[in-house]
Design a protein around this motif. Sequence first.
Motif, mmCIF file in Angstrom:
data_model
loop_
_atom_site.group_PDB
_atom_site.id
_atom_site.type_symbol
_atom_site.label_atom_id
_atom_site.label_comp_id
_atom_site.label_asym_id
_atom_site.label_seq_id
_atom_site.Cartn_x
_atom_site.Cartn_y
_atom_site.Cartn_z
ATOM 1 N N GLY A 287 0.798 -1.218 0.000
ATOM 2 C CA GLY A 287 0.000 0.000 0.000
ATOM 3 C C GLY A 287 0.834 1.273 0.000
ATOM 4 O O GLY A 287 2.046 1.265 0.227
ATOM 5 N N TRP A 288 0.157 2.390 -0.290
ATOM 6 C CA TRP A 288 0.741 3.733 -0.266
ATOM 7 C C TRP A 288 -0.417 4.706 -0.273
ATOM 8 O O TRP A 288 -1.560 4.327 -0.560
ATOM 9 C CB TRP A 288 1.644 3.960 -1.491
ATOM 10 N N MET A 289 -0.159 5.956 0.074
ATOM 11 C CA MET A 289 -1.215 6.961 0.050
ATOM 12 C C MET A 289 -1.127 7.825 -1.198
ATOM 13 O O MET A 289 -2.062 7.912 -1.980
ATOM 14 C CB MET A 289 -1.155 7.829 1.307
ATOM 15 N N GLN A 290 0.014 8.474 -1.447
ATOM 16 C CA GLN A 290 0.175 9.312 -2.632
ATOM 17 C C GLN A 290 0.656 8.506 -3.839
ATOM 18 O O GLN A 290 0.029 8.501 -4.878
ATOM 19 C CB GLN A 290 1.134 10.464 -2.338
ATOM 20 N N TYR A 291 1.812 7.850 -3.678
ATOM 21 C CA TYR A 291 2.367 7.032 -4.754
ATOM 22 C C TYR A 291 3.437 6.133 -4.166
ATOM 23 O O TYR A 291 3.898 6.329 -3.039
ATOM 24 C CB TYR A 291 2.937 7.914 -5.875
ATOM 25 N N ALA A 292 3.870 5.155 -4.949
ATOM 26 C CA ALA A 292 4.966 4.290 -4.517
ATOM 27 C C ALA A 292 6.288 4.761 -5.111
ATOM 28 O O ALA A 292 7.247 5.022 -4.392
ATOM 29 C CB ALA A 292 4.686 2.840 -4.922
ATOM 30 N N ILE A 293 6.360 4.892 -6.434
ATOM 31 C CA ILE A 293 7.598 5.280 -7.104
ATOM 32 C C ILE A 293 7.372 6.582 -7.860
ATOM 33 O O ILE A 293 6.430 6.691 -8.649
ATOM 34 C CB ILE A 293 8.072 4.185 -8.073
ATOM 35 N N GLY A 294 8.237 7.572 -7.609
ATOM 36 C CA GLY A 294 8.072 8.870 -8.265
ATOM 37 C C GLY A 294 9.383 9.403 -8.789
ATOM 38 O O GLY A 294 10.449 8.818 -8.585
ATOM 39 N N GLY A 295 9.278 10.548 -9.487
ATOM 40 C CA GLY A 295 10.496 11.123 -10.024
ATOM 41 C C GLY A 295 10.328 12.559 -10.465
ATOM 42 O O GLY A 295 9.226 13.097 -10.535
ATOM 43 N N SER A 296 11.455 13.187 -10.731
ATOM 44 C CA SER A 296 11.498 14.525 -11.308
ATOM 45 C C SER A 296 12.759 14.614 -12.149
ATOM 46 O O SER A 296 13.644 13.772 -12.051
ATOM 47 C CB SER A 296 11.507 15.600 -10.203
ATOM 48 N N MET A 297 12.841 15.623 -12.978
ATOM 49 C CA MET A 297 13.960 15.798 -13.904
ATOM 50 C C MET A 297 14.026 14.619 -14.881
ATOM 51 O O MET A 297 13.038 14.294 -15.493
ATOM 52 C CB MET A 297 15.274 15.989 -13.141
ATOM 53 N N GLY A 298 15.143 13.921 -14.976
ATOM 54 C CA GLY A 298 15.283 12.870 -15.990
ATOM 55 C C GLY A 298 15.677 11.533 -15.428
ATOM 56 O O GLY A 298 16.717 10.988 -15.811
ATOM 57 N N PRO A 299 14.892 10.944 -14.551
ATOM 58 C CA PRO A 299 15.293 9.675 -13.954
ATOM 59 C C PRO A 299 15.063 8.503 -14.897
ATOM 60 O O PRO A 299 14.220 8.556 -15.793
ATOM 61 C CB PRO A 299 14.367 9.575 -12.744
ATOM 62 N N SER A 300 15.825 7.444 -14.678
ATOM 63 C CA SER A 300 15.617 6.186 -15.385
ATOM 64 C C SER A 300 15.346 5.107 -14.352
ATOM 65 O O SER A 300 16.077 4.988 -13.368
ATOM 66 C CB SER A 300 16.847 5.806 -16.224
ATOM 67 N N LEU A 301 14.303 4.321 -14.598
ATOM 68 C CA LEU A 301 13.889 3.313 -13.630
ATOM 69 C C LEU A 301 13.507 2.029 -14.349
ATOM 70 O O LEU A 301 12.760 2.057 -15.327
ATOM 71 C CB LEU A 301 12.676 3.810 -12.835
ATOM 72 N N LYS A 302 14.030 0.927 -13.868
ATOM 73 C CA LYS A 302 13.539 -0.384 -14.277
ATOM 74 C C LYS A 302 12.898 -1.033 -13.061
ATOM 75 O O LYS A 302 13.586 -1.395 -12.104
ATOM 76 C CB LYS A 302 14.659 -1.263 -14.826
#
Length: 391
Positions: A287-302
């Motif tokens: 669970g989470w309230m707002q979000y689990a995974i977030g970002g700003s600018m230029g992130p890379s995520l797998k």
Amino acid sequence: MISQNTSCVLWRFVLTITIVIFFIPKISCAKQFKLMGLNMNMIDRCWRPNPKWRSQRQQIATCSIGYVGKMTNNIGNDLIQYEVTDPNDDPINPKLGTLRYGASVIQNKVWITFQKDMNIRLIKPLLISSFTTIDGRGVNVHIANNACLMIFKATNIIIHSIRIHHCKAQASGMVMGPNGKVIHLGPVDGDAIRLVTASKIWIDHNTLNNCEDGLLDVTRGSSNVTISNNWFREQDKVMLLGHDDGYVRDKNMKVTVVYNHFGPNCNQRMPRIRHGYAHVANNLYLGWMQYAIGGSMGPSLKSEANLFIAPKGGSKEVTWRKNGQINGDKWEFHSVRDAFENGASFAVTNGGRVQKPNYSKEEDFKVVDVKSVRSLTRSSGVLQCSKTSLC
């Protein structure tokens, strides 16, 4: 009168019971240990089945995976064994036997253990020297209710099996630095663990919760970090990767987040990535309230083979992007073999180009099927080690 045949049957019965009492527990224990090993993740399977782990603690340095690589620089013939016997803290003149003396004053390779269960209230943040291992296995160690841990311009550090919670922001002041000399440290937020210009850091099997700011910050050019087997709970801002949107040095950041348990009652940042690359694999999100995974600018995520269990109420979407940038050229958010429950969803980047971690041979590991995530994260957080041999 008991017949000879009856007497023979009784003796056989007694002999059978004796065999069961003296031998079956050993067989069962061995079988149970083998089965437990099969359910362990790759890191735990490397050292936990060893019944002599207490006398062979340094074995764990060969068990790390992900971008931290192997921690063999933390062991060797020149290793200093240091035992914490005193829970008190003096930030300027640390006494022999305290945690700060072992973590900040000693400048060689040092492996820190604890004599007994301890509640440590740090007066100022603990600045950890390079080539230091803090190993809380086998005892119950809390660092809580004031200042907590900082890794500042240091490398090759292991933090294992510590409970870190209720950390509070600190005013500026004098403190023993990671170079064994007293320095002036500016004000710090109330994070459980903060990395500043640090490299080759392995944070494994800790329990972190209820801190004023966040639980784990990786900032200011820090890289080659693995965050594994931790239990993050009861927290608004959990994990931040990147100092601020304008700090471009964090573009070189590489972090592996694997086998962790997020929740209950975590709100956001699991993690939030500002720049750089994160491989997030085989984690459990409760669970989470707002979000689990977030970002700003230029992130890379797998995001690979994670189990996302959405909350009953609130946002079902796993991801968040600052300013709503979903498909911008700088964004790379990819979901591979993840599983979603309770209506959870993941907004991926269009195009389907999934950036690989590009691990070296010593960093590489197999990401298992998401069906195994519950069992692989069952022991996340501080391990409950027995008083005999098991951990």
